[in-house]
Design a protein around this motif. Structure first.
Motif, PDB file in Angstrom:
ATOM      1  N   ALA A 111      27.711 -15.294 -13.468  1.00  0.00           N
ATOM      2  CA  ALA A 111      27.298 -14.782 -14.778  1.00  0.00           C
ATOM      3  C   ALA A 111      28.379 -13.912 -15.399  1.00  0.00           C
ATOM      4  N   GLU A 112      28.941 -12.986 -14.621  1.00  0.00           N
ATOM      5  CA  GLU A 112      29.953 -12.099 -15.180  1.00  0.00           C
ATOM      6  C   GLU A 112      31.263 -12.843 -15.418  1.00  0.00           C
ATOM      7  N   LEU A 113      31.615 -13.760 -14.518  1.00  0.00           N
ATOM      8  CA  LEU A 113      32.851 -14.513 -14.675  1.00  0.00           C
ATOM      9  C   LEU A 113      32.823 -15.367 -15.937  1.00  0.00           C
ATOM     10  N   VAL A 155      37.410 -14.793 -23.717  1.00  0.00           N
ATOM     11  CA  VAL A 155      36.719 -13.554 -23.375  1.00  0.00           C
ATOM     12  C   VAL A 155      37.746 -12.424 -23.362  1.00  0.00           C
ATOM     13  N   PRO A 156      37.723 -11.506 -24.329  1.00  0.00           N
ATOM     14  CA  PRO A 156      38.676 -10.385 -24.322  1.00  0.00           C
ATOM     15  C   PRO A 156      38.451  -9.510 -23.098  1.00  0.00           C
ATOM     16  N   GLY A 157      39.481  -8.807 -22.677  1.00  0.00           N
ATOM     17  CA  GLY A 157      39.326  -7.931 -21.525  1.00  0.00           C
ATOM     18  C   GLY A 157      40.600  -7.202 -21.195  1.00  0.00           C
ATOM     19  N   LYS A 158      40.621  -6.605 -20.021  1.00  0.00           N
ATOM     20  CA  LYS A 158      41.774  -5.852 -19.541  1.00  0.00           C
ATOM     21  C   LYS A 158      42.832  -6.814 -18.988  1.00  0.00           C
ATOM     22  N   VAL A 159      43.918  -6.244 -18.475  1.00  0.00           N
ATOM     23  CA  VAL A 159      44.979  -7.056 -17.879  1.00  0.00           C
ATOM     24  C   VAL A 159      45.421  -6.423 -16.559  1.00  0.00           C
ATOM     25  N   TYR A 160      44.463  -6.260 -15.648  1.00  0.00           N
ATOM     26  CA  TYR A 160      44.781  -5.736 -14.329  1.00  0.00           C
ATOM     27  C   TYR A 160      45.584  -6.766 -13.537  1.00  0.00           C
ATOM     28  N   PHE A 165      47.049  -6.587  -4.145  1.00  0.00           N
ATOM     29  CA  PHE A 165      46.550  -5.226  -4.392  1.00  0.00           C
ATOM     30  C   PHE A 165      45.440  -5.233  -5.433  1.00  0.00           C
ATOM     31  N   GLY A 166      45.665  -5.941  -6.535  1.00  0.00           N
ATOM     32  CA  GLY A 166      44.677  -5.942  -7.604  1.00  0.00           C
ATOM     33  C   GLY A 166      43.337  -6.492  -7.173  1.00  0.00           C
ATOM     34  N   LEU A 167      43.356  -7.634  -6.472  1.00  0.00           N
ATOM     35  CA  LEU A 167      42.103  -8.259  -6.053  1.00  0.00           C
ATOM     36  C   LEU A 167      41.364  -7.422  -5.006  1.00  0.00           C
ATOM     37  N   ARG A 168      42.121  -6.752  -4.139  1.00  0.00           N
ATOM     38  CA  ARG A 168      41.482  -6.030  -3.041  1.00  0.00           C
ATOM     39  C   ARG A 168      41.080  -4.607  -3.414  1.00  0.00           C
ATOM     40  N   HIS A 169      41.883  -3.946  -4.271  1.00  0.00           N
ATOM     41  CA  HIS A 169      41.672  -2.513  -4.488  1.00  0.00           C
ATOM     42  C   HIS A 169      41.214  -2.143  -5.897  1.00  0.00           C
ATOM     43  N   MET A 170      41.370  -3.032  -6.885  1.00  0.00           N
ATOM     44  CA  MET A 170      40.841  -2.771  -8.216  1.00  0.00           C
ATOM     45  C   MET A 170      39.438  -3.369  -8.307  1.00  0.00           C
ATOM     46  N   ARG A 171      38.596  -2.782  -9.121  1.00  0.00           N
ATOM     47  CA  ARG A 171      37.200  -3.207  -9.180  1.00  0.00           C
ATOM     48  C   ARG A 171      37.031  -4.463 -10.020  1.00  0.00           C
ATOM     49  N   ARG A 172      36.678  -5.577  -9.374  1.00  0.00           N
ATOM     50  CA  ARG A 172      36.212  -6.809 -10.014  1.00  0.00           C
ATOM     51  C   ARG A 172      37.151  -7.296 -11.122  1.00  0.00           C
ATOM     52  N   VAL A 173      38.420  -7.450 -10.776  1.00  0.00           N
ATOM     53  CA  VAL A 173      39.406  -7.768 -11.802  1.00  0.00           C
ATOM     54  C   VAL A 173      39.193  -9.151 -12.423  1.00  0.00           C
ATOM     55  N   LEU A 174      38.689 -10.117 -11.651  1.00  0.00           N
ATOM     56  CA  LEU A 174      38.540 -11.471 -12.190  1.00  0.00           C
ATOM     57  C   LEU A 174      37.551 -11.522 -13.340  1.00  0.00           C
ATOM     58  N   SER A 175      36.557 -10.634 -13.316  1.00  0.00           N
ATOM     59  CA  SER A 175      35.547 -10.648 -14.378  1.00  0.00           C
ATOM     60  C   SER A 175      35.762  -9.545 -15.409  1.00  0.00           C
ATOM     61  N   ARG A 176      36.758  -8.673 -15.208  1.00  0.00           N
ATOM     62  CA  ARG A 176      37.064  -7.635 -16.197  1.00  0.00           C
ATOM     63  C   ARG A 176      38.284  -7.999 -17.035  1.00  0.00           C
ATOM     64  N   ASN A 177      39.142  -8.882 -16.503  1.00  0.00           N
ATOM     65  CA  ASN A 177      40.346  -9.258 -17.232  1.00  0.00           C
ATOM     66  C   ASN A 177      40.038 -10.248 -18.359  1.00  0.00           C
ATOM     67  N   GLU A 178      40.978 -10.358 -19.285  1.00  0.00           N
ATOM     68  CA  GLU A 178      40.888 -11.366 -20.340  1.00  0.00           C
ATOM     69  C   GLU A 178      40.822 -12.754 -19.711  1.00  0.00           C
ATOM     70  N   ARG A 179      39.990 -13.627 -20.295  1.00  0.00           N
ATOM     71  CA  ARG A 179      39.823 -14.963 -19.736  1.00  0.00           C
ATOM     72  C   ARG A 179      39.753 -16.022 -20.842  1.00  0.00           C
ATOM     73  N   LEU A 180      40.230 -17.195 -20.500  1.00  0.00           N
ATOM     74  CA  LEU A 180      40.118 -18.368 -21.357  1.00  0.00           C
ATOM     75  C   LEU A 180      39.389 -19.417 -20.534  1.00  0.00           C
ATOM     76  N   ILE A 181      38.196 -19.817 -20.964  1.00  0.00           N
ATOM     77  CA  ILE A 181      37.334 -20.693 -20.165  1.00  0.00           C
ATOM     78  C   ILE A 181      37.225 -22.061 -20.833  1.00  0.00           C
ATOM     79  N   THR A 182      37.456 -23.114 -20.051  1.00  0.00           N
ATOM     80  CA  THR A 182      37.361 -24.484 -20.554  1.00  0.00           C
ATOM     81  C   THR A 182      36.370 -25.258 -19.699  1.00  0.00           C
ATOM     82  N   TYR A 183      35.400 -25.885 -20.337  1.00  0.00           N
ATOM     83  CA  TYR A 183      34.418 -26.710 -19.641  1.00  0.00           C
ATOM     84  C   TYR A 183      34.752 -28.180 -19.894  1.00  0.00           C
ATOM     85  N   ILE A 184      34.889 -28.947 -18.816  1.00  0.00           N
ATOM     86  CA  ILE A 184      35.232 -30.362 -18.921  1.00  0.00           C
ATOM     87  C   ILE A 184      34.108 -31.192 -18.304  1.00  0.00           C
TER      88      ILE A 184
END
Length: 265
Positions: A111-113, A155-160, A165-184
Motif C-alpha cells: 500500500a505505501e509503496l 509519486v513525489p518524495g524524498k531522495v534518501y 546504509f540507506g536501506l538498513r539504517h534510514m526509515r522506509r526509504v523505498l516508500s518515502r523516496n520519489e517514485r515513478l510507477i508503471t503498470y504493464i
C-alpha cells in the motif's frame, strides 16, 4: 553515535533542491572533464558503451549511456520475466498479506509503496524483487515482460540513499523516496515496475516517445544517477528461478523467472 550523526546529515541532504543542484552540475558541459575519472573510480567498462568517452556531452550523458547492440540479449523463453536492469538483488520473496518482509531488516507494505493505489490488491500475495543499481551499473530501465502499459503514476518524495546504509539504517526509504510507477498488463495479469529515486538522482525519465504496447526488453526509462527498481508480480502468476537469492547479481534481459500461463490462473 556515528550512525545517528550520519542519519541526521542524510535527512538534511535528502531534499530535492540538493539533487537538482547535483543534476545541474552533472548536466553541464564542464562536467565532461570528470567522465574518465568517474569511469575509472567505479570500474565502468567503457568498452561496452555505445559511444567513445569524448562523444558524451556531460557526465549525466555518460551516466545514462546506452550499450553497444547485442551486449544484453533478451531471454525469449515463453512466459519469461526478464530483469529490467543490471542490478544486485537486495530483497526478494513472496509478498505476505500485502507486506514485503525483511528488506535489509525492514518490512514494507505494498500500500505505501504503491501510494495506496487501488491496484495494490493485485499484489497482496504476489512476488517482489528489490533491484539495486550502483554507480557502476548500466542505468537504463527496460520492460520485464511484453504487454500494454495501462497506468503510470509519479509519486513525489524524498531522495534518501538506497544503498546498504540507506536501506538498513534510514526509515522506509523505498516508500518515502520519489517514485515513478508503471503498470504493464500481460497475458496472465500485470506487473508493476516501481522506479525509486535516490540521493543525487536529479530525476527519473521515461523514454520518449513511450509506446502503449511494449515487448520484453524495450527501453522504458532511465535514472540520472544510481537508484533502485522494485518489481512486483501479481498474485498467483509467477515463479522465480530457484537459484536466485538476495545477493545475486542479474543483468538486464536475463530471466528472473516465469509467468504462469493464463489458462492455469
Amino acid at each position: 553515535m556515528k550512525k545517528t550523526i550520519f542519519r541526521l546529515l542524510t535527512e538534511l541532504s535528502s531534499r530535492k533542491s540538493i539533487s537538482r543542484l547535483t543534476g545541474a552540475i552533472a548536466k553541464s558541459k564542464a562536467s565532461r572533464s570528470f567522465i574518465p575519472r568517474f569511469a575509472k573510480t567505479y570500474g565502468i567498462r567503457i568498452e561496452d558503451a555505445e559511444k567513445q568517452l569524448h562523444e558524451y556531452g556531460s557526465l549525466n550523458d555518460f551516466f545514462t549511456r546506452r550499450l553497444k547492440p547485442g551486449l544484453r540479449p533478451i531471454d525469449t523463453t515463453e512466459h519469461a520475466v526478464v530483469s529490467p536492469v543490471d542490478a544486485l538483488i537486495t530483497g526478494m520473496g513472496v509478498i505476505q498479506d500485502g507486506t514485503m518482509l525483511q528488506v535489509k531488516g525492514q518490512d514494507y507494505t505494498i500500500a505505501e509503496l504503491l501510494n495506496n493505489s487501488p491496484r495494490q490488491v493485485n499484489y497482496k500475495h504476489g512476488f517482489f524483487y528489490v533491484l539495486y543499481l550502483s554507480p557502476t551499473d548500466y542505468h537504463r530501465i527496460h520492460t520485464p515482460t511484453s504487454g500494454k502499459i495501462v497506468e503510470k503514476e509519479h509519486v513525489p518524495g524524498k531522495v534518501y540513499p538506497v544503498n546498504e546504509f540507506g536501506l538498513r539504517h534510514m526509515r522506509r526509504v523505498l516508500s518515502r523516496n520519489e517514485r515513478l510507477i508503471t503498470y504493464i498488463q500481460h497475458g496472465s495479469g500485470e506487473v508493476a515496475v516501481v522506479k525509486v529515486g535516490a540521493l543525487n538522482v536529479s530525476s527519473i525519465q521515461y523514454v520518449s516517445p513511450l509506446p502503449d504496447q511494449v515487448q520484453a526488453g524495450d527501453e522504458l526509462a532511465y535514472f540520472e544517477f544510481g537508484s533502485t527498481v522494485v518489481l512486483l508480480m501479481e498474485n498467483g502468476t509467477y515463479s522465480s528461478r530457484p537459484e536466485l537469492q538476495v545477493g545475486s547479481r542479474v543483468r538486464m534481459g536475463e530471466a528472473l523467472g516465469s509467468l504462469k500461463p493464463s489458462s492455469t490462473n
